[in-house]
Scaffold this active site. Structure first.
Site, mmCIF file in Angstrom:
data_model
loop_
_atom_site.group_PDB
_atom_site.id
_atom_site.type_symbol
_atom_site.label_atom_id
_atom_site.label_comp_id
_atom_site.label_asym_id
_atom_site.label_seq_id
_atom_site.Cartn_x
_atom_site.Cartn_y
_atom_site.Cartn_z
ATOM 1 N N GLU A 56 0.844 -1.191 0.000
ATOM 2 C CA GLU A 56 0.000 0.000 0.000
ATOM 3 C C GLU A 56 0.890 1.255 0.000
ATOM 4 O O GLU A 56 2.035 1.217 0.436
ATOM 5 C CB GLU A 56 -0.835 -0.073 1.280
ATOM 6 C CG GLU A 56 -1.687 1.102 1.639
ATOM 7 C CD GLU A 56 -2.289 0.952 3.027
ATOM 8 O OE1 GLU A 56 -3.369 1.520 3.230
ATOM 9 O OE2 GLU A 56 -1.691 0.285 3.906
ATOM 10 N N CYS A 61 -4.538 -3.533 3.655
ATOM 11 C CA CYS A 61 -4.175 -3.290 5.053
ATOM 12 C C CYS A 61 -5.319 -3.586 6.032
ATOM 13 O O CYS A 61 -5.627 -4.737 6.298
ATOM 14 C CB CYS A 61 -3.663 -1.850 5.194
ATOM 15 S SG CYS A 61 -2.563 -1.606 6.613
ATOM 16 N N LYS A 77 -9.696 0.855 -1.283
ATOM 17 C CA LYS A 77 -9.773 0.297 0.074
ATOM 18 C C LYS A 77 -11.135 0.600 0.709
ATOM 19 O O LYS A 77 -11.580 1.748 0.754
ATOM 20 C CB LYS A 77 -8.652 0.898 0.918
ATOM 21 C CG LYS A 77 -8.545 0.370 2.332
ATOM 22 C CD LYS A 77 -7.362 1.039 3.030
ATOM 23 C CE LYS A 77 -7.156 0.501 4.442
ATOM 24 N NZ LYS A 77 -6.012 1.193 5.096
#
Length: 264
Positions: free
Chosen positions: A44, A146, A110
């Site tokens: 990321e 993440c 995300k």
């Protein structure tokens, strides 16, 4: 159809300059290609690390930074997954994974934002909405970023969508127990989805200040049964693993957790 694909996880630190980060992507994509991989996963925030303003570097997925990544992928004949930032509403950005190369061009925003451990990602980042699964070299690959790894339902949805492998790109925040949680979560999400999970983090930075999540390393690949197939330490490195999906049908027949799942 079952197949085998060789993947590499490039555990690297991004910096503050997008152009310099492109050089890092180029160098490590070449290393992955030299290792025989057809897919290389970067962490990321490869466009710019966290802890500095993001809006000023944000570009659309058809902008010049992404196009440079596409050119690297084209030149090396490899699929690249790399984190970037795209313009979003209210002066925020999208935390976006670019997936490009070998006939693939897609992106994932995300979904779960890191509003935890004293950091508020939602102040500067807008959430995505839609899961993503694409066909890469004959296997179905899902994507997560993440903090997404803490949410089993996303991984179960990716399993429902047919994912054989789920890629996680991260800039995992440091702290007590965070390395152990990272490894445990990668293995747990593999079990939840009965898919391989390849989780690529930024390494532990030499100088870490503030609360911005930068990385702890320990990139890991888990089998659908939670077995660790490969793992790095906290330092920069390249992890290369062969993913053999021939085992998936047998595992899902013996352990049909997606089919047995009940909704409450």
């Amino acid at each position: 159809m079952s197949t085998t694909v060789r993947i590499s996880l490039a555990q690297v630190n991004s910096g503050t300059e997008p152009a310099e980060n492109l050089k890092i992507i180029d160098t490590h994509a070449q290393a992955a290609k030299d290792a025989g991989s057809s897919l290389v996963v970067f962490p990321e925030a490869m466009m710019r690390r966290f802890g500095v303003p993001l809006r000023g570097v944000a570009e659309p997925v058809d902008g010049p930074w992404a196009d440079e990544v596409r050119e690297i992928a084209r030149r090396l004949d490899i699929t690249i997954v790399a984190g970037m930032f795209t313009p979003a509403d209210e002066g925020r950005v999208g935390n976006t994974l670019l997936v490009t190369g070998r006939g693939i061009d897609a992106s994932y925003d995300k979904i779960h934002l890191f509003d935890a451990f004293g950091f508020a990602e939602s102040d500067t980042v807008a959430p995505g909405q839609d899961p993503l699964v694409v066909d890469i070299d004959g296997i179905k690959v899902g994507f997560a970023t993440c903090y997404d790894i803490r949410f089993p339902a996303l991984f179960q949805k990716l399993g429902d969508l047919g994912a054989d492998l789920i890629v996680v790109a991260a800039s995992w925040g440091a702290g007590p127990g965070k390395v152990e949680q990272w490894s445990l979560l990668a293995r747990a999400r593999a079990l939840d989805s009965t898919a391989f999970v390849a989780a690529c983090d930024q390494p532990e930075p030499e100088n870490a200040e503030g609360t911005a999540p930068l990385g702890v390393g320990h990139s890991v690949v888990s089998s659908p049964l939670g077995e660790i197939l490969g793992e790095l330490d906290a330092t920069p490195g390249l992890l290369t693993v062969d993913i053999d999906t021939v085992v998936l049908d047998g595992i899902r027949e013996k352990l049909p957790v997606l089919a047995n799942r009940r909704q409450f």
